[in-house]
Design a protein around this motif. Structure first.
Motif: not given
Length: 75
Positions: A55-75
């Motif tokens: 959460q952003g403080a003092l009314g500022r914008a929230d930041w992005a959540p964590n991301r996880f990406m898995r690639t298998r055989n180029g996809r």
């Protein structure tokens, strides 16, 4: 880790801009990619903010959540 397990880190660095803006920004997140060289593996990720970003403080914008990406055989 690469010396003990069959993995290769493609990159491991701070995620620029992830700490927010302003004079008292938060800490930077990590951005990394690893490759499993052979066999199979299981991964466990312990992280905050998986569904909702910090959460952003003092009314500022929230930041992005964590991301996880898995690639298998180029996809």
């Amino acid at each position: 880790m690469e010396q003990k397990f069959p993995v290769l880190y493609r990159h491991y660095r701070l995620h620029e801009g992830s700490g927010g803006a302003g004079r008292q920004r938060g800490g930077l997140g990590l951005d990394y990619e690893l490759e499993l060289r052979r066999g199979t593996a299981r991964a466990s990720f312990v992280m905050d903010h998986g569904r909702f970003g910090p959460q952003g403080a003092l009314g500022r914008a929230d930041w992005a959540p964590n991301r996880f990406m898995r690639t298998r055989n180029g996809r």
